[in-house]
Design a protein around this motif. Structure first.
Motif, PDB file in Angstrom:
ATOM      1  N   ALA A  83      26.757  39.876  35.639  1.00  0.00           N
ATOM      2  CA  ALA A  83      27.106  38.798  35.733  1.00  0.00           C
ATOM      3  C   ALA A  83      28.692  38.939  35.688  1.00  0.00           C
ATOM      4  CB  ALA A  83      26.692  37.862  34.584  1.00  0.00           C
ATOM      5  N   PRO A  84      29.186  38.040  36.462  1.00  0.00           N
ATOM      6  CA  PRO A  84      30.567  37.860  36.202  1.00  0.00           C
ATOM      7  C   PRO A  84      31.164  37.223  35.115  1.00  0.00           C
ATOM      8  CG  PRO A  84      29.771  36.316  38.123  1.00  0.00           C
ATOM      9  CD  PRO A  84      28.501  37.048  37.500  1.00  0.00           C
ATOM     10  N   VAL A  85      31.281  38.039  34.185  1.00  0.00           N
ATOM     11  CA  VAL A  85      31.277  37.527  32.653  1.00  0.00           C
ATOM     12  C   VAL A  85      32.528  36.548  32.584  1.00  0.00           C
ATOM     13  CG1 VAL A  85      29.812  39.206  31.462  1.00  0.00           C
ATOM     14  CG2 VAL A  85      32.351  39.415  31.928  1.00  0.00           C
ATOM     15  N   ASN A  86      33.664  36.983  33.031  1.00  0.00           N
ATOM     16  CA  ASN A  86      34.814  36.227  32.912  1.00  0.00           C
ATOM     17  C   ASN A  86      34.959  34.684  33.606  1.00  0.00           C
ATOM     18  OD1 ASN A  86      35.745  38.836  32.116  1.00  0.00           O
ATOM     19  ND2 ASN A  86      37.792  37.896  31.598  1.00  0.00           N
ATOM     20  N   MET A  87      34.289  34.763  34.704  1.00  0.00           N
ATOM     21  CA  MET A  87      34.232  33.735  35.548  1.00  0.00           C
ATOM     22  C   MET A  87      33.179  32.689  34.721  1.00  0.00           C
ATOM     23  SD  MET A  87      36.082  33.333  37.900  1.00  0.00           S
ATOM     24  CE  MET A  87      35.553  31.672  38.281  1.00  0.00           C
ATOM     25  N   PRO A 114      29.954  46.183  32.213  1.00  0.00           N
ATOM     26  CA  PRO A 114      31.623  46.065  32.336  1.00  0.00           C
ATOM     27  C   PRO A 114      32.215  46.790  31.302  1.00  0.00           C
ATOM     28  CG  PRO A 114      30.783  43.923  31.407  1.00  0.00           C
ATOM     29  CD  PRO A 114      29.616  44.880  31.826  1.00  0.00           C
ATOM     30  N   SER A 115      33.586  47.379  31.987  1.00  0.00           N
ATOM     31  CA  SER A 115      34.137  48.354  30.897  1.00  0.00           C
ATOM     32  C   SER A 115      35.328  47.397  30.462  1.00  0.00           C
ATOM     33  CB  SER A 115      34.922  49.311  31.576  1.00  0.00           C
ATOM     34  OG  SER A 115      35.525  50.131  30.930  1.00  0.00           O
ATOM     35  N   ASN A 116      36.380  47.467  29.508  1.00  0.00           N
ATOM     36  CA  ASN A 116      37.316  46.724  29.128  1.00  0.00           C
ATOM     37  C   ASN A 116      38.296  46.726  30.371  1.00  0.00           C
ATOM     38  OD1 ASN A 116      36.321  47.634  26.492  1.00  0.00           O
ATOM     39  ND2 ASN A 116      37.690  45.942  25.823  1.00  0.00           N
ATOM     40  N   ALA A 117      39.004  45.435  30.503  1.00  0.00           N
ATOM     41  CA  ALA A 117      39.783  45.062  31.530  1.00  0.00           C
ATOM     42  C   ALA A 117      41.280  45.440  31.157  1.00  0.00           C
ATOM     43  CB  ALA A 117      39.734  43.835  32.162  1.00  0.00           C
ATOM     44  N   HIS A 118      42.078  46.022  32.171  1.00  0.00           N
ATOM     45  CA  HIS A 118      43.712  46.125  31.821  1.00  0.00           C
ATOM     46  C   HIS A 118      44.234  44.771  31.689  1.00  0.00           C
ATOM     47  CE1 HIS A 118      47.630  47.184  32.088  1.00  0.00           C
ATOM     48  NE2 HIS A 118      47.335  48.422  32.315  1.00  0.00           N
ATOM     49  N   GLY A 175      35.380  51.608  37.101  1.00  0.00           N
ATOM     50  CA  GLY A 175      36.783  52.372  37.419  1.00  0.00           C
ATOM     51  C   GLY A 175      38.062  51.699  37.686  1.00  0.00           C
ATOM     52  N   LEU A 176      37.562  50.505  38.208  1.00  0.00           N
ATOM     53  CA  LEU A 176      39.229  49.610  38.563  1.00  0.00           C
ATOM     54  C   LEU A 176      39.679  48.611  37.466  1.00  0.00           C
ATOM     55  CD1 LEU A 176      38.022  48.306  42.070  1.00  0.00           C
ATOM     56  CD2 LEU A 176      39.103  50.540  41.383  1.00  0.00           C
ATOM     57  N   SER A 177      39.041  48.760  36.256  1.00  0.00           N
ATOM     58  CA  SER A 177      39.511  47.982  34.985  1.00  0.00           C
ATOM     59  C   SER A 177      39.701  46.482  35.324  1.00  0.00           C
ATOM     60  CB  SER A 177      40.767  48.720  34.691  1.00  0.00           C
ATOM     61  OG  SER A 177      40.553  50.020  34.485  1.00  0.00           O
ATOM     62  N   CYS A 178      38.798  45.876  36.117  1.00  0.00           N
ATOM     63  CA  CYS A 178      38.982  44.350  36.255  1.00  0.00           C
ATOM     64  C   CYS A 178      37.679  43.950  35.995  1.00  0.00           C
ATOM     65  CB  CYS A 178      39.104  44.310  37.803  1.00  0.00           C
ATOM     66  SG  CYS A 178      39.268  42.618  38.699  1.00  0.00           S
ATOM     67  N   PRO A 179      37.610  42.380  35.545  1.00  0.00           N
ATOM     68  CA  PRO A 179      36.286  42.007  35.183  1.00  0.00           C
ATOM     69  C   PRO A 179      35.364  41.984  36.511  1.00  0.00           C
ATOM     70  CG  PRO A 179      38.096  40.488  34.315  1.00  0.00           C
ATOM     71  CD  PRO A 179      38.627  41.675  35.190  1.00  0.00           C
ATOM     72  N   PRO A 180      34.062  41.894  36.214  1.00  0.00           N
ATOM     73  CA  PRO A 180      33.064  41.660  37.409  1.00  0.00           C
ATOM     74  C   PRO A 180      33.450  40.471  38.280  1.00  0.00           C
ATOM     75  CG  PRO A 180      31.705  41.546  35.543  1.00  0.00           C
ATOM     76  CD  PRO A 180      33.454  41.759  34.956  1.00  0.00           C
ATOM     77  N   GLY A 181      33.144  40.508  39.540  1.00  0.00           N
ATOM     78  CA  GLY A 181      33.244  39.296  40.448  1.00  0.00           C
ATOM     79  C   GLY A 181      33.651  39.432  41.807  1.00  0.00           C
ATOM     80  N   VAL A 182      34.218  40.517  41.870  1.00  0.00           N
ATOM     81  CA  VAL A 182      34.836  41.156  43.520  1.00  0.00           C
ATOM     82  C   VAL A 182      34.326  42.415  43.697  1.00  0.00           C
ATOM     83  CG1 VAL A 182      36.505  39.345  44.302  1.00  0.00           C
ATOM     84  CG2 VAL A 182      36.951  41.172  42.747  1.00  0.00           C
ATOM     85  N   SER A 183      33.858  42.728  44.687  1.00  0.00           N
ATOM     86  CA  SER A 183      33.251  44.340  44.807  1.00  0.00           C
ATOM     87  C   SER A 183      33.627  44.791  46.231  1.00  0.00           C
ATOM     88  CB  SER A 183      31.606  44.060  44.548  1.00  0.00           C
ATOM     89  OG  SER A 183      31.574  43.431  43.437  1.00  0.00           O
ATOM     90  N   PRO A 184      34.292  45.952  46.050  1.00  0.00           N
ATOM     91  CA  PRO A 184      34.614  46.752  47.109  1.00  0.00           C
ATOM     92  C   PRO A 184      33.658  46.881  48.130  1.00  0.00           C
ATOM     93  CG  PRO A 184      35.859  47.400  45.322  1.00  0.00           C
ATOM     94  CD  PRO A 184      34.872  46.568  44.710  1.00  0.00           C
TER      95      PRO A 184
END
Lengths: 384, 384
Positions: free
Chosen positions: A262-266, B31-35, B211-220
């Protein structure tokens, strides 16, 4: 162990400065400005999508969505995408190949429903109204008589025209003709009354970036018992894995089985957005939107401008204003953005070049924003 | 004009406190921690998805994704959903009904590709490896000979097992058999070398929260010229509106035509995340992940623990560790979470109950995190 790392092409390596963004007052069709508390919430360090605390938050979000939509629907969740993903979720989970889907088209988003339903194998039928107009109950009855659809899809709040489709009585009609009622509440949820259960709505979707004052990225979805039954009865799998409610139900239901991350932050954001609405009280929120819209309409009239939609069908969230003869609509919008940091929308589809679209939604539905816009328009527009 | 507002049910009105979240060090599969700079970026007030500044940011994100993936692919974009949405986008845009799709299954996410491809009407064939193992080039050649697929789908970094599928030479093989190569880089992009063009990859997807250190929600998502040709040639519409690249291409390409409202704040986040990687240099990032992983593996060995995957196929991002006989794996994970705020993953699918999954990805791939985890594990685990 020594691993040789490959050599790298620098061709696409762009050197950028840290993000700099302009300040905007977003008075277009959306996104609208987010509430500061919501922005603060989405900036928290993420937690796991199966963390006990996140599972608790999911339950809170589901409950608050039921309150704001005024529904008891068990399967009420935020879809992990923007409004169009939630729209596609209602179609994907209700349409079986060969189903007759009747779409009421009175603007751009009705046409999108037509396109989507076709991709899921529906036998799509349409009825049309001029952009800015709405369907009467008698017209809907006649169309149901003629097409005998499995699903009737209507746009409650047509973002391209600013018209509000009345829905009282439509659910009863759909029950009489044994069809499901699917509605678009993208520009109404959290701002305009959406009485899902009273109206007999079976499937609905919305977005986060308008009435809810949250950035775009998670989108409310709900389906009632009649739609759930149709889903349970269907022969083939839902033709969309990401939006398959029979799978998502295992994550959002009591099982909490992993489906996707899930997009946790959103979700932190929408939780706060919904909490703020529940604190204010949904009826107070509805009244605030109506009061500020009426204040805007009066001010536009004072400037000699005309609203495209008759007042009885006019959405409080989004007002389409006719661009006066001889005025370059795009130039005015550009001037507002460049000189005043205010975004106003242009026309879409049939109304392109003919109207501006002014949104007063969620956090932005405030008297001071109306005053600011009106005083700038008074300066920018030629005096009549 | 007086409008009577309807009366409201308070049944689902929940009174909540402002959001409170526990502090977590996320050392699971994501998810991993975000920067922190990424979190700051996503908390900025949104701007419009057609704002000139946002259009500029879109171009920046596309360029940086090409750098990090090492590809020239024009159609390289962040999909407006989580990793599974980007996964489905590769399938939806490449599979036509009746296409033979060969999936290499060596874990949970290979099975997901099988499920998805089937929903788009593919004639799905599979080859299998024990979970933790990978396919050799000879095995892939033999399977291509036998099945003659239109698409070969492989998981580069199998998040359920921690194994890395070697891909050098696979693209040449696919060209020899005139088939497209589709790969999952969810747990490799921005952390493990992904040489898309050198390997001859035609379609790939990833996520933001590893690997990108961003929260989940947009995906390459990326597709190369051969995949674009197949898309242009297809007879019917893509069976998914939200993920249809022929439509999305008009927004992300030079036309900038509205498709759906992009999740603007998540795009602020991924822009910063990619900028930070480009600043560090992708080869330095790859080396950091490998160094910290090797440091972890040595420490685990010192504790008497065994990694599930042989070192030559072991992913630096995600390590599967066998739960020692007599140890309650779930209890250990719970203790780490409750007493130390550290999330470690459990096994998935065939490996459920047999392994822990330890992620060192992006911002979290730091020596101090390895030290912290190892010292806690030393305390928590029974001495052997």
């Amino acid at each position: 162990m020594t691993v040789t790392l490959p050599s790298v092409s620098e061709k696409h390596r762009v050197r950028l400065q840290p993000l700099e963004l302009p300040e905007r007052l977003l008075l277009g069709p959306g996104p609208s400005n987010a509430h500061p508390a919501v922005l603060e919430a989405i900036s928290r360090p993420p937690i796991g999508h199966l963390d006990p605390k996140f599972l608790e938050l999911m339950t809170e979000v589901q409950g608050l969505l039921r309150y704001i939509w005024q529904t008891d629907n068990r399967l009420t969740i935020p879809v992990s995408g923007t409004g169009s993903a939630a729209m596609e979720a209602t179609i994907a989970n209700s349409v079986e190949p060969g189903d007759v889907v009747l779409v009421g088209v009175m603007g751009y988003f009705g046409n999108r429903l037509v396109d989507m339903a076709g991709r899921y194998g529906a036998d799509v039928r349409t009825i049309h109204k001029p952009w800015g107009d709405v369907f009467s109950l008698a017209e809907l009855r006649q169309a149901l008589e003629e097409h005998r659809p499995q699903i009737l899809a209507l746009v409650h709040a047509e973002t391209s025209t600013g018209a509000e489709q009345p829905l009282a009585g439509v659910g009863d009609l759909c029950r009489e003709f044994d069809c499901l009622l699917l509605i678009d509440t993208v520009t109404s949820l959290g701002a305009v009354p959406t009485l899902l259960d009273e109206w007999g709505v079976d499937l609905a979707y919305s977005c986060s970036q308008k009435g809810l004052s949250c950035p775009p990225g998670v989108s409310p979805f709900t389906m009632g018992p009649r739609a759930e039954e149709k889903l349970a009865r269907r022969k083939g799998k839902v033709a969309n894995w990401y939006l398959d409610m029979s799978l998502l139900n295992q994550y959002w239901g009591s099982d909490r089985v992993y489906h996707h991350t899930a997009p946790v932050n959103m979700n932190f954001g929408i939780r706060e957005a919904l909490r703020l609405i529940a604190d204010e009280g949904i009826e107070t929120v509805w009244k605030r939107h109506r009061d500020n819209a009426e204040y805007l309409w009066a001010g536009l009239e004072d400037l000699g401008l005309t609203c495209h939609v008759p007042v009885e069908n006019r959405l409080p969230t989004l007002t389409t204003v006719r661009i006066p003869e001889g005025v370059d609509g795009k130039a005015v919008s550009r001037q507002l953005l460049d000189e005043h940091g205010i975004e106003m929308g242009g026309g879409l589809g049939e109304l392109a070049g003919k109207v501006w679209r002014i949104g007063l939604m969620g956090y932005n539905s405030r008297r001071e924003n109306v005053d600011r816009l009106l005083s700038i328009l008074a300066d920018v527009l030629p005096r009549s």
